[in-house]
Motif scaffolding. Structure first.
Motif, PDB file in Angstrom:
ATOM      1  N   ASN A   1       0.867  -1.188   0.000  1.00 52.03           N
ATOM      2  CA  ASN A   1       0.000   0.000   0.000  1.00 52.03           C
ATOM      3  C   ASN A   1       0.905   1.240   0.000  1.00 52.03           C
ATOM      4  O   ASN A   1       2.141   1.127  -0.072  1.00 52.03           O
ATOM      5  CB  ASN A   1      -0.992  -0.019   1.177  1.00 52.03           C
ATOM      6  CG  ASN A   1      -0.285   0.096   2.520  1.00 52.03           C
ATOM      7  OD1 ASN A   1       0.945   0.170   2.591  1.00 52.03           O
ATOM      8  ND2 ASN A   1      -1.061   0.093   3.589  1.00 52.03           N
ATOM      9  N   HIS A   2       0.309   2.416   0.084  1.00 50.02           N
ATOM     10  CA  HIS A   2       1.123   3.631  -0.062  1.00 50.02           C
ATOM     11  C   HIS A   2       2.138   3.773   1.080  1.00 50.02           C
ATOM     12  O   HIS A   2       3.256   4.222   0.878  1.00 50.02           O
ATOM     13  CB  HIS A   2       0.208   4.857  -0.170  1.00 50.02           C
ATOM     14  CG  HIS A   2      -0.651   4.785  -1.396  1.00 50.02           C
ATOM     15  ND1 HIS A   2      -0.156   5.026  -2.658  1.00 50.02           N
ATOM     16  CD2 HIS A   2      -1.952   4.442  -1.555  1.00 50.02           C
ATOM     17  CE1 HIS A   2      -1.123   4.848  -3.544  1.00 50.02           C
ATOM     18  NE2 HIS A   2      -2.224   4.486  -2.908  1.00 50.02           N
ATOM     19  N   GLN A   3       1.726   3.364   2.253  1.00 49.15           N
ATOM     20  CA  GLN A   3       2.618   3.453   3.421  1.00 49.15           C
ATOM     21  C   GLN A   3       3.817   2.520   3.263  1.00 49.15           C
ATOM     22  O   GLN A   3       4.965   2.912   3.494  1.00 49.15           O
ATOM     23  CB  GLN A   3       1.809   3.067   4.665  1.00 49.15           C
ATOM     24  CG  GLN A   3       2.456   3.475   5.958  1.00 49.15           C
ATOM     25  CD  GLN A   3       1.598   3.027   7.144  1.00 49.15           C
ATOM     26  OE1 GLN A   3       0.569   2.361   6.982  1.00 49.15           O
ATOM     27  NE2 GLN A   3       2.035   3.383   8.333  1.00 49.15           N
ATOM     28  N   ILE A   4       3.538   1.303   2.853  1.00 54.65           N
ATOM     29  CA  ILE A   4       4.631   0.337   2.663  1.00 54.65           C
ATOM     30  C   ILE A   4       5.561   0.820   1.559  1.00 54.65           C
ATOM     31  O   ILE A   4       6.787   0.729   1.663  1.00 54.65           O
ATOM     32  CB  ILE A   4       4.060  -1.068   2.336  1.00 54.65           C
ATOM     33  CG1 ILE A   4       3.324  -1.645   3.554  1.00 54.65           C
ATOM     34  CG2 ILE A   4       5.153  -2.019   1.866  1.00 54.65           C
ATOM     35  CD1 ILE A   4       2.518  -2.903   3.287  1.00 54.65           C
ATOM     36  N   LYS A   5       4.975   1.394   0.512  1.00 53.56           N
ATOM     37  CA  LYS A   5       5.776   1.853  -0.645  1.00 53.56           C
ATOM     38  C   LYS A   5       6.832   2.884  -0.230  1.00 53.56           C
ATOM     39  O   LYS A   5       7.938   2.912  -0.764  1.00 53.56           O
ATOM     40  CB  LYS A   5       4.847   2.451  -1.700  1.00 53.56           C
ATOM     41  CG  LYS A   5       5.536   2.720  -3.025  1.00 53.56           C
ATOM     42  CD  LYS A   5       4.644   3.438  -4.000  1.00 53.56           C
ATOM     43  CE  LYS A   5       5.504   3.991  -5.135  1.00 53.56           C
ATOM     44  NZ  LYS A   5       4.757   4.940  -5.955  1.00 53.56           N
ATOM     45  N   GLN A   6       6.459   3.695   0.765  1.00 62.84           N
ATOM     46  CA  GLN A   6       7.401   4.727   1.233  1.00 62.84           C
ATOM     47  C   GLN A   6       8.689   4.130   1.802  1.00 62.84           C
ATOM     48  O   GLN A   6       9.727   4.794   1.859  1.00 62.84           O
ATOM     49  CB  GLN A   6       6.740   5.595   2.305  1.00 62.84           C
ATOM     50  CG  GLN A   6       5.676   6.532   1.740  1.00 62.84           C
ATOM     51  CD  GLN A   6       4.886   7.220   2.842  1.00 62.84           C
ATOM     52  OE1 GLN A   6       5.272   7.153   4.008  1.00 62.84           O
ATOM     53  NE2 GLN A   6       3.798   7.869   2.474  1.00 62.84           N
ATOM     54  N   LEU A   7       8.613   2.876   2.263  1.00 59.68           N
ATOM     55  CA  LEU A   7       9.794   2.261   2.882  1.00 59.68           C
ATOM     56  C   LEU A   7      10.940   2.097   1.892  1.00 59.68           C
ATOM     57  O   LEU A   7      12.098   1.989   2.290  1.00 59.68           O
ATOM     58  CB  LEU A   7       9.420   0.891   3.466  1.00 59.68           C
ATOM     59  CG  LEU A   7       8.408   0.922   4.610  1.00 59.68           C
ATOM     60  CD1 LEU A   7       7.901  -0.488   4.901  1.00 59.68           C
ATOM     61  CD2 LEU A   7       9.036   1.528   5.857  1.00 59.68           C
ATOM     62  N   GLY A   8      10.608   2.054   0.596  1.00 63.22           N
ATOM     63  CA  GLY A   8      11.656   1.901  -0.409  1.00 63.22           C
ATOM     64  C   GLY A   8      12.501   3.156  -0.557  1.00 63.22           C
ATOM     65  O   GLY A   8      13.626   3.087  -1.044  1.00 63.22           O
TER      66      GLY A   8
END
Lengths: 306, 306
Positions: B193-200
């Motif tokens: 999701n968008h939150q997880i994507k930020q981890l990259g």
């Protein structure tokens, strides 16, 4: 002087002879006519149902010994139990097979070190024949040592060794020799009767101890719904000596039913039957009436050290 | 000619822009206003109780997706089920931890190859923090590949990847990048999701797909005995988009109670509650009344190939 030495030597030899002739019952502090029995539940660790039923049978029933499969999923529960109950008689059920269909396990050693023991999915083979066809004996040794070492590392003080599905009792004498060698090296009694001892062939090292008979219900008893009859009859016919009755405890529940999926024997119903008989008043009464004394592998191990 | 090229380029760019603006709902064949939901049961393989309850919830309830822990003891049962039910939406719950106390598991890869992932007893660490403190990222990659490869080798066609306990969603971006890299390489959608994507972080490869929200009951809901209320409220408040509701099914029985020994959350009672709600008529009625459409990872994967 010469005569004195001869007499002394004669006394010494007679003494040694007497010791060697002493039966295991006598060395355990009983008369040679005593009927001694270990009621032994196999397979601790496989599923929670086996663990809970076996712990209960050890605490409330006539079961007085059990053995542990180190590679199985619920082994950590057994290790925790063994630490909390150091007086219980818990040995290691050396395991080289993974016989169920829906749950399986593989080696304790790193898989790359024991590649000959596992199938393409990384699990132990399902029976001894497949093991014997594929296994390199040096990798069997690596795995068995890993199981004993892990049990000890996780706080277990194993009272004995035996062999899951009898895979160490192969016609190839190297299996038997490895088994008794590990017992001697770790100072842990190995379950050996006269029949098993023959597998070593001539020149095999003497096992630390040899018991008389190993009993266990057969598939025919199960098919005839005559498991309890077999147990009662066997106890009533027991002869003097040191014997082991091998049983398998579990509760008949969803988990044990799943474990024994498409595996008619040694399954959920068999194990509930074993649990029921060996926690019954009937069993306790027969043991008393037949004057059968229960003994543990721990006591046998201690008698060997004396 | 020049004008024609400009017009053609303009049409092409507008087309690309329109495609890029198309929501996932639209690419799945629904209007942008549709509320799409995956009701997703985690942890297949851990114990038989989880497997049986999840299979039943997939067949009889509103649950329409589940994910599989390849290193767990009852994984063979899941592989058998997946082969018999190829239309079910079953992904891989990439697993790097072993969080229960009485039953534990370790890696699929040979332990010597992934030594940084295991404790002294050969089991995965019990939580993500211990993993992140000890793990070498190259060994994480070896293990994750081994899990995917073993699932495929045992007949599973994984519809998606996700991460057990969220251990791949570390603040260290290497974990996220490894996760999306494996998804791209194997052609399997990864749950992002968008939150997880930020981890990259900046410059991370674009994930194949990004969903809107990931829901799941919190420990506070459990403490307040308000799990079903949370689920009902969440479904009633769902907004247009593609969402995942993560649940955990099991029957409240001896096995699941043993699994969750001294582990208050995500245990036997929690899982029976999840099973009950997501197989209830109440749940089916809310989904209908709120016009929530169920969608699978399989459909998302297929939409990506078009």
């Amino acid at each position: 002087m010469k005569n004195f030495l001869l007499i002394a030597l004669s006394i010494l030899l007679t003494g040694m002879g007497l010791h060697a002739q002493k039966s295991l019952q006598e060395r355990l502090g009983f008369s040679a006519e005593t009927k001694l029995l270990i009621i032994h539940a196999d397979d601790l660790g496989v599923v929670h149902s086996v663990n809970k039923a076996t712990f209960n049978a050890l605490e409330e029933g006539s079961v007085n010994s059990a053995s542990i499969m180190v590679p199985t999923p619920w082994f950590p529960e057994v290790a925790q139990y063994a630490k909390a109950n150091p007086d219980h008689d818990l040995g290691i059920h050396l395991t080289l097979t993974s016989e169920w269909k829906l749950l399986r396990w593989g080696p304790v050693a790193s898989r790359s070190e024991v590649a000959s023991l596992v199938d393409t999915n990384g699990y132990f083979y399902s029976d001894c024949n497949k093991l014997w066809e594929n296994a390199k004996i040096e990798e069997v040794e690596i795995e068995l040592r890993a199981q004993i070492d892990k049990a000890i590392a996780m706080g277990i003080n194993p009272t004995h060794l035996d062999s899951h599905m009898g895979c160490l009792f192969a016609t190839d004498p190297r299996y038997y020799k490895l088994y008794t060698k590990l017992g001697r090296e770790y100072g842990i009694p190995t379950m050996v009767n006269h029949q098993i001892k023959q597998l070593g062939g001539e020149g095999a090292p003497e096992p630390m101890e040899v018991i008389n008979q190993i009993f266990g219900a057969a598939t025919q008893d199960y098919d005839k719904d005559a498991m309890s009859k077999y147990y009662a009859d066997t106890l009533k016919a027991l002869e003097p000596g040191v014997h082991v009755m091998i049983i398998h405890c579990a509760y008949y529940n969803l988990e044990s039913q799943g474990m024994s999926f498409e595996h008619p024997y040694w399954g959920a119903k068999w194990r509930q039957n074993d649990y029921d008989f060996f926690t019954s008043e009937e069993c306790a009464k027969i043991l008393e009436e037949e004057n059968i004394k229960l003994v543990t592998w721990k006591e046998i191990g201690e008698s060997m050290q004396e």
